[in-house]
Design a protein around this motif. Structure first.
Motif, PDB file in Angstrom:
ATOM      1  N   ASP A   1       4.105  -8.725  10.626  1.00 14.51           N
ATOM      2  CA  ASP A   1       3.734  -8.498  12.021  1.00 14.51           C
ATOM      3  C   ASP A   1       2.273  -8.882  12.228  1.00 14.51           C
ATOM      4  N   ASN A   2       2.084 -10.121  12.647  1.00  7.44           N
ATOM      5  CA  ASN A   2       0.735 -10.598  12.943  1.00  7.44           C
ATOM      6  C   ASN A   2       0.458 -10.613  14.442  1.00  7.44           C
ATOM      7  N   GLY A   3       1.404 -10.054  15.208  1.00  7.17           N
ATOM      8  CA  GLY A   3       1.207  -9.950  16.650  1.00  7.17           C
ATOM      9  C   GLY A   3       1.221 -11.275  17.373  1.00  7.17           C
TER      10      GLY A   3
ATOM     11  N   VAL B   1       2.909  -0.691   7.007  1.00  4.27           N
ATOM     12  CA  VAL B   1       1.854  -0.748   5.995  1.00  4.27           C
ATOM     13  C   VAL B   1       0.819  -1.791   6.393  1.00  4.27           C
ATOM     14  N   SER B   2      -0.348  -1.655   5.800  1.00  5.09           N
ATOM     15  CA  SER B   2      -1.381  -2.673   5.993  1.00  5.09           C
ATOM     16  C   SER B   2      -1.026  -3.897   5.159  1.00  5.09           C
ATOM     17  N   ALA B   3      -1.632  -5.006   5.469  1.00  7.48           N
ATOM     18  CA  ALA B   3      -1.417  -6.228   4.689  1.00  7.48           C
ATOM     19  C   ALA B   3      -1.735  -5.980   3.220  1.00  7.48           C
ATOM     20  N   GLN B   4      -2.804  -5.242   2.955  1.00  6.10           N
ATOM     21  CA  GLN B   4      -3.237  -4.969   1.586  1.00  6.10           C
ATOM     22  C   GLN B   4      -2.219  -4.129   0.806  1.00  6.10           C
ATOM     23  N   ASP B   5      -1.453  -3.310   1.485  1.00  9.52           N
ATOM     24  CA  ASP B   5      -0.488  -2.421   0.827  1.00  9.52           C
ATOM     25  C   ASP B   5       0.932  -2.983   0.800  1.00  9.52           C
ATOM     26  N   THR B   6       1.111  -4.179   1.301  1.00 10.70           N
ATOM     27  CA  THR B   6       2.450  -4.745   1.412  1.00 10.70           C
ATOM     28  C   THR B   6       3.110  -4.967   0.062  1.00 10.70           C
TER      29      THR B   6
ATOM     30  N   SER C   1       4.684  -5.071   7.955  1.00 13.27           N
ATOM     31  CA  SER C   1       3.368  -5.352   7.384  1.00 13.27           C
ATOM     32  C   SER C   1       2.446  -5.863   8.484  1.00 13.27           C
ATOM     33  N   LYS C   2       1.417  -5.094   8.784  1.00 10.24           N
ATOM     34  CA  LYS C   2       0.466  -5.464   9.828  1.00 10.24           C
ATOM     35  C   LYS C   2      -0.625  -6.344   9.224  1.00 10.24           C
ATOM     36  N   CYS C   3      -0.700  -7.575   9.699  1.00 12.75           N
ATOM     37  CA  CYS C   3      -1.732  -8.492   9.207  1.00 12.75           C
ATOM     38  C   CYS C   3      -2.350  -9.235  10.377  1.00 12.75           C
ATOM     39  N   GLU C   4      -3.365  -9.995  10.064  1.00 11.95           N
ATOM     40  CA  GLU C   4      -4.049 -10.789  11.082  1.00 11.95           C
ATOM     41  C   GLU C   4      -3.243 -12.055  11.370  1.00 11.95           C
ATOM     42  N   SER C   5      -3.420 -12.594  12.545  1.00 14.40           N
ATOM     43  CA  SER C   5      -2.779 -13.847  12.915  1.00 14.40           C
ATOM     44  C   SER C   5      -3.529 -15.007  12.268  1.00 14.40           C
TER      45      SER C   5
END
Length: 184
Positions: free
Chosen positions: A97-99, A132-137, A155-159
């Protein structure tokens, strides 16, 4: 971290498993980084990686990881209801999920606004859902595979995308080598 960074952390974890990867930039990045016969790259069907992954998990016993994007899941939202009502213990759905719709120019998705895909998955009946955060994926995916419980990970990460070549491998070759891995 962007999606490609998340993929780098996943490489040693998913390498030995059956992986169905979302269309466009995600498939291209995974292919360029660590092409494996056990990876099925989606080359022409947006929104179906999670559906194909669920079907594959239902058809055999090996762990299956479907890597989908927030934009693709929003395109085929019905797949979350199907997954929630047909849980397969060997299935992990990883939603990156990079939005944004990363493959088409980073236009924002509703998941980057008010829509919470983990809440939608729970509302559709999925019982083991986590954000989870990208780091914890990588740790979350590793734990999901070991659990033998169907898991949805958002997984929430940056675009952002990494410039990689398009996949030139013939789709028939991709299918055949993947099916050989399924049969092994």
């Amino acid at each position: 971290m962007i999606r490609n960074d998340v993929f780098q952390t996943l490489k040693p974890i998913i390498r030995e498993h059956l992986v169905v990867c979302n269309i466009g930039a995600p498939s291209q990045e995974l292919h360029a980084m660590d092409d494996q016969p056990s990876n099925f790259y989606m080359l022409g069907t947006m929104g179906l990686a999670s559906s194909i992954g669920l079907g594959l998990a239902a058809a055999q016993d090996k762990p299956v990881i479907a890597i989908d994007g927030d934009g693709s899941v929003l395109t085929n939202m019905g797949t979350l209801a199907t997954i929630g009502n047909n849980a397969q213990g060997n299935f992990t759905l990883l939603i990156i999920d990079n939005g944004s719709y990363g493959s088409t120019g980073d236009q924002p998705t509703y998941a980057g606004m008010k829509t919470d895909l983990a809440a939608v998955a729970r509302a559709c009946g999925a019982e083991n859902v986590q954000t989870v955060s990208a780091q914890d994926t990588a740790a979350a995916v590793k734990a999901a595979i070991a659990s033998d419980e169907m898991t949805i990970i958002v997984s929430k990460c940056e675009s952002g995308n990494v410039k990689v070549p398009v996949i030139k491998t013939n789709p028939i070759v991709i299918r055949e080598r993947f099916m050989e891995e399924v049969r092994r």
